[in-house]
Design an enzyme around this catalytic site. Structure first.
Site, short mmCIF file in Angstrom:
data_model
loop_
_atom_site.label_atom_id
_atom_site.label_comp_id
_atom_site.label_asym_id
_atom_site.label_seq_id
_atom_site.Cartn_x
_atom_site.Cartn_y
_atom_site.Cartn_z
N LYS A 1 0.84 -1.21 0.00
CA LYS A 1 0.00 0.00 0.00
C LYS A 1 0.88 1.26 0.00
O LYS A 1 0.70 2.15 -0.83
CB LYS A 1 -0.94 0.03 1.23
CG LYS A 1 -1.88 -1.18 1.30
CD LYS A 1 -2.83 -1.09 2.47
CE LYS A 1 -2.19 -1.16 3.85
NZ LYS A 1 -1.52 -2.44 4.15
N ARG B 1 -10.19 0.48 8.51
CA ARG B 1 -9.68 -0.85 8.81
C ARG B 1 -10.68 -1.71 9.55
O ARG B 1 -10.40 -2.87 9.85
CB ARG B 1 -8.48 -0.68 9.71
CG ARG B 1 -7.19 -1.17 9.13
CD ARG B 1 -6.14 -0.73 10.12
NE ARG B 1 -4.97 -1.48 10.07
CZ ARG B 1 -3.86 -1.06 9.43
NH1 ARG B 1 -3.87 0.04 8.72
NH2 ARG B 1 -2.79 -1.76 9.50
N ARG C 1 11.44 -5.35 4.99
CA ARG C 1 11.22 -3.93 4.66
C ARG C 1 12.22 -3.04 5.39
O ARG C 1 12.53 -3.25 6.55
CB ARG C 1 9.79 -3.53 5.05
CG ARG C 1 9.58 -2.00 4.97
CD ARG C 1 8.14 -1.59 5.09
NE ARG C 1 7.43 -2.31 6.12
CZ ARG C 1 6.12 -2.36 6.22
NH1 ARG C 1 5.38 -1.73 5.33
NH2 ARG C 1 5.56 -3.04 7.18
N ARG D 1 10.97 -1.12 10.93
CA ARG D 1 9.87 -0.81 11.85
C ARG D 1 9.84 -1.81 12.99
O ARG D 1 10.08 -2.99 12.78
CB ARG D 1 8.55 -0.87 11.07
CG ARG D 1 8.01 0.50 10.72
CD ARG D 1 6.85 0.45 9.76
NE ARG D 1 5.72 -0.35 10.16
CZ ARG D 1 4.59 -0.46 9.43
NH1 ARG D 1 4.48 0.21 8.30
NH2 ARG D 1 3.60 -1.23 9.84
N ARG E 1 -0.63 -9.20 12.95
CA ARG E 1 -1.23 -8.15 12.11
C ARG E 1 -2.03 -8.79 10.96
O ARG E 1 -3.11 -8.29 10.59
CB ARG E 1 -0.15 -7.22 11.56
CG ARG E 1 0.36 -6.22 12.61
CD ARG E 1 1.72 -5.66 12.28
NE ARG E 1 1.81 -5.02 10.98
CZ ARG E 1 2.95 -4.81 10.32
NH1 ARG E 1 4.10 -5.19 10.84
NH2 ARG E 1 2.93 -4.22 9.15
P1 AP5 Z 1 4.68 -1.60 1.85
O1 AP5 Z 1 4.32 -0.82 0.64
O2 AP5 Z 1 5.42 -0.91 2.93
O3 AP5 Z 1 3.38 -2.35 2.43
P2 AP5 Z 1 2.07 -1.82 3.16
O4 AP5 Z 1 0.90 -2.43 2.48
O5 AP5 Z 1 2.11 -0.34 3.28
O6 AP5 Z 1 2.24 -2.54 4.55
P3 AP5 Z 1 2.18 -1.99 6.05
O7 AP5 Z 1 2.90 -2.98 6.88
O8 AP5 Z 1 2.59 -0.56 6.12
O9 AP5 Z 1 0.68 -2.10 6.33
P4 AP5 Z 1 0.00 -2.12 7.69
O10 AP5 Z 1 -1.37 -1.94 7.27
O11 AP5 Z 1 0.26 -3.30 8.52
O12 AP5 Z 1 0.73 -0.95 8.52
P5 AP5 Z 1 0.26 0.50 8.93
O13 AP5 Z 1 1.45 1.34 9.01
O14 AP5 Z 1 -0.87 0.90 8.10
O15 AP5 Z 1 5.52 -2.88 1.34
C1 AP5 Z 1 6.00 -3.86 2.24
C2 AP5 Z 1 7.35 -4.39 1.74
O16 AP5 Z 1 7.16 -5.12 0.52
C3 AP5 Z 1 8.36 -3.29 1.40
O17 AP5 Z 1 9.64 -3.72 1.78
C4 AP5 Z 1 8.26 -3.13 -0.12
O18 AP5 Z 1 9.50 -2.71 -0.69
C5 AP5 Z 1 7.91 -4.55 -0.55
N1 AP5 Z 1 7.04 -4.58 -1.74
C6 AP5 Z 1 5.99 -3.75 -2.02
N2 AP5 Z 1 5.39 -4.10 -3.17
C7 AP5 Z 1 6.07 -5.18 -3.65
C8 AP5 Z 1 5.94 -5.99 -4.82
N3 AP5 Z 1 4.98 -5.77 -5.74
N4 AP5 Z 1 6.81 -7.02 -4.98
C9 AP5 Z 1 7.81 -7.26 -4.06
N5 AP5 Z 1 7.98 -6.52 -2.94
C10 AP5 Z 1 7.12 -5.49 -2.74
O19 AP5 Z 1 -0.29 0.25 10.41
C11 AP5 Z 1 0.56 -0.06 11.47
C12 AP5 Z 1 -0.21 -0.20 12.77
O20 AP5 Z 1 -0.86 1.07 13.08
C13 AP5 Z 1 -1.35 -1.20 12.77
O21 AP5 Z 1 -0.89 -2.49 13.08
C14 AP5 Z 1 -2.26 -0.62 13.86
O22 AP5 Z 1 -1.75 -0.93 15.15
C15 AP5 Z 1 -2.13 0.87 13.64
N6 AP5 Z 1 -3.14 1.40 12.70
C16 AP5 Z 1 -2.89 1.99 11.49
N7 AP5 Z 1 -4.04 2.35 10.90
C17 AP5 Z 1 -5.05 1.99 11.75
C18 AP5 Z 1 -6.47 2.09 11.68
N8 AP5 Z 1 -7.08 2.63 10.62
N9 AP5 Z 1 -7.18 1.59 12.71
C19 AP5 Z 1 -6.57 1.06 13.80
N10 AP5 Z 1 -5.23 0.92 13.92
C20 AP5 Z 1 -4.48 1.39 12.90
MG MG Z 2 2.26 1.03 4.89
#
Ligand code: AP5
Ligand code: MG
Ligand code: ZN
Length: 214
Positions: free
Chosen positions: A13, A88, A127, A160, A171
């Site tokens: 994402k 979410r 990552r 992270r 997660r």
């Molecule tokens: P990346 O693009 O970083 O993936 P992502 O989908 O953004 O994954 P996240 O881990 O950031 O999602 P998340 O939803 O768990 O975390 P968030 O920060 O939102 O890519 C991942 C890796 O893969 C990278 O190394 C990249 O280079 C590689 N990659 C990408 N595309 C690729 C491809 N096509 N092929 C190969 N490799 C690839 O949330 C974190 C925490 O915050 C949650 O756990 C929760 O505690 C809290 N939180 C956030 N939002 C909310 C909400 N709305 N409600 C409640 N709690 C929340």
């Molecule tokens: Mg992300």
């Protein structure tokens, strides 16, 4: 254009968001990034969120919705935005719809980036993120030219705290239980776009662009 990026942890994402916001000139609103920024600055919000994030659990809806609604009222969000990691839960999705409906507005597309669970752990654990500009890398799939150094700004890369195997597994489970019902929710509203997130990063981007238009 008002967009939501939906998909499990590690789906790509944040990676795809970088290209989308550049192309469509809309702000990137990532709730995860907002919490991490607050944590870095030591705010009360950051400290409250930390306990949940460290476990891979969701921050309570009441806390999240207010922050997002506040952010959506900022001037740069007037002509659209890309929401990443929000909504979410069904409650968050309903709250967003109610907020938009009040302004006579609606989401244009919800992009669901689909990746098999087996691939997600490897992606998250490998990552690396730039401390300075936030650019995202992967040690194997998208490595920087020089190990540990950002290609774009020369900043140092970090991992992270929630990108360890145990927390990532949690997660993913939380995503299955709490977030995946949103796929049906938005499909019924006929705004869901399904994207294969297992292709190369650039191919995934092309697939997204072909749906959103030039
Ligand atoms: P990346 O693009 O970083 O993936 P992502 O989908 O953004 O994954 P996240 O881990 O950031 O999602 P998340 O939803 O768990 O975390 P968030 O920060 O939102 O890519 C991942 C890796 O893969 C990278 O190394 C990249 O280079 C590689 N990659 C990408 N595309 C690729 C491809 N096509 N092929 C190969 N490799 C690839 O949330 C974190 C925490 O915050 C949650 O756990 C929760 O505690 C809290 N939180 C956030 N939002 C909310 C909400 N709305 N409600 C409640 N709690 C929340
Ligand atoms: Mg992300
Ligand atoms: Zn950088």
């Amino acid at each position: 254009m008002k967009l939501v990026l939906l998909g499990p942890p590690g789906a790509g994402k944040g990676t795809q968001a970088a290209g989308i916001i550049e192309r469509y000139h809309i702000p990137h609103i990532s709730t995860g990034d907002i919490f991490r920024k607050n944590l870095k600055e030591g705010t009360a919000l950051g400290l409250r969120a930390k306990g949940y994030m460290d476990q891979g659990a969701l921050v309570p809806d009441a806390l999240v919705v207010d922050i997002v609604v506040d952010r959506l009222t900022e001037p740069d969000a007037e002509n659209g935005y890309l929401l990443d990691g929000f909504p979410r839960t069904l409650n968050q999705a309903i709250a967003l719809d109610e907020y938009l409906a009040k302004q006579g507005d609606h989401l244009d597309h919800v992009i669901n980036v689909k990746v098999d669970p087996e691939v997600l752990v490897e992606r998250a654990v490998g990552r690396r993120i730039c401390k300075n500009c936030g650019a995202t890398y992967h040690v194997d799939f998208n490595p920087p030219k020089v190990e540990g150094v950002c290609d774009k700004c020369g900043g140092s890369l970090y991992q992270r705290e929630d990108d360890n195997e145990a927390t990532v597994a949690n997660r993913i489970q939380v995503y299955m239980d709490e977030t995946s019902p949103l796929i049906d929710y938005y499909a019924k509203k006929e705004i869901l776009v399904e994207i294969d997130g297992q292709k190369e990063i650039s191919e995934v981007f092309q697939d997204i662009i072909s749906v959103l238009g030039e």
